[in-house]
Design a protein around this motif. Structure first.
Motif, mmCIF file in Angstrom:
data_model
loop_
_atom_site.group_PDB
_atom_site.id
_atom_site.type_symbol
_atom_site.label_atom_id
_atom_site.label_comp_id
_atom_site.label_asym_id
_atom_site.label_seq_id
_atom_site.Cartn_x
_atom_site.Cartn_y
_atom_site.Cartn_z
ATOM 1 N N ARG A 98 12.254 -11.497 7.046
ATOM 2 C CA ARG A 98 12.297 -10.444 7.747
ATOM 3 C C ARG A 98 11.099 -9.629 8.679
ATOM 4 O O ARG A 98 11.444 -8.912 9.903
ATOM 5 C CB ARG A 98 13.620 -9.737 8.388
ATOM 6 N N ALA A 99 10.189 -9.343 7.476
ATOM 7 C CA ALA A 99 9.036 -8.334 7.299
ATOM 8 C C ALA A 99 8.332 -9.457 8.582
ATOM 9 O O ALA A 99 7.822 -9.236 9.542
ATOM 10 C CB ALA A 99 8.395 -7.891 6.868
ATOM 11 N N SER A 159 -0.185 0.428 9.530
ATOM 12 C CA SER A 159 1.108 0.814 9.896
ATOM 13 C C SER A 159 2.169 -0.504 8.936
ATOM 14 O O SER A 159 3.229 0.002 8.672
ATOM 15 C CB SER A 159 1.666 1.108 11.137
ATOM 16 N N ARG A 160 1.232 -1.741 9.526
ATOM 17 C CA ARG A 160 1.550 -2.891 9.102
ATOM 18 C C ARG A 160 1.859 -3.249 7.643
ATOM 19 O O ARG A 160 3.039 -3.832 7.398
ATOM 20 C CB ARG A 160 2.440 -4.113 9.980
ATOM 21 N N GLY A 175 7.215 -1.372 2.176
ATOM 22 C CA GLY A 175 8.419 -0.603 2.199
ATOM 23 C C GLY A 175 9.728 -1.941 2.126
ATOM 24 O O GLY A 175 10.484 -1.359 1.821
ATOM 25 N N TYR A 176 9.465 -2.717 3.143
ATOM 26 C CA TYR A 176 10.547 -3.475 3.348
ATOM 27 C C TYR A 176 10.657 -4.834 2.276
ATOM 28 O O TYR A 176 12.108 -4.730 1.747
ATOM 29 C CB TYR A 176 10.004 -4.640 4.508
ATOM 30 N N VAL A 177 9.999 -4.819 1.370
ATOM 31 C CA VAL A 177 9.806 -5.976 0.726
ATOM 32 C C VAL A 177 9.788 -5.269 -0.471
ATOM 33 O O VAL A 177 10.095 -5.831 -1.777
ATOM 34 C CB VAL A 177 8.683 -7.236 0.837
ATOM 35 N N TYR A 178 8.810 -4.086 -0.848
ATOM 36 C CA TYR A 178 8.869 -3.908 -2.599
ATOM 37 C C TYR A 178 8.766 -2.931 -2.662
ATOM 38 O O TYR A 178 8.837 -1.887 -4.021
ATOM 39 C CB TYR A 178 7.055 -3.809 -3.053
#
Length: 151
Positions: free
Chosen positions: A67-68, A104-105, A111-114
């Protein structure tokens, strides 16, 4: 015939838009691909099912990576365009804001994955990319609107 005058520092904007952003896209794809096997998600399926996520924590992590990456692809093209167009008038600002967007990306991906937060809630760590996109849009639109209406 239309002549486009390229400012002296425009090369840096090009490096961010056509070099660094595609590189980060490759990294996103590599992260998602590396987690696919651990999640036991066969091709052609894009995401693990709810059942797979309940039985394998790597499946949810894979879904977050996928999704990221999708979110990155949804936003990268317009950001590249905004950097290239805004950079024609404001090369330093476009480069700096584009660099902030990249940072930011990276934070969004991490943040999303780890981050270990369930349901990808760690992605908020990098949500400032929206502000950067808005700033690039404003530079693009308002910078050239001034020229069009001769203010």
């Amino acid at each position: 015939m239309v002549a486009i005058i390229v400012p002296e520092n425009y090369g840096l904007a090009v490096v961010v838009a056509l070099g660094a952003i595609p590189l980060l896209s490759f990294i996103h794809g590599t992260v998602a691909s590396s987690l696919r096997k651990k999640a036991n998600v066969p091709y052609p399926f894009c995401y693990a099912t709810i059942e797979q996520c309940k039985s394998n924590p790597k499946a949810e992590q894979y879904n977050c990576a996928q999704r990221a990456h999708s979110n990155f692809l949804e936003n990268a093209t317009q950001t590249m365009l905004f950097i290239l167009i805004a950079g024609l008038k404001y090369p330093n600002a476009a480069t700096i804001i584009g660099g902030a967007w990249l940072i930011s990306r990276v934070a969004f991906l991490y943040g999303y994955v780890y981050s270990g937060k369930l349901q990808g809630r760690g992605r908020h760590l990098g949500s400032t990319f929206w502000l950067c996109q808005g700033a690039l849009w404003a530079l693009t639109v308002f910078g050239f609107a001034r020229d069009l209406i001769n203010i």
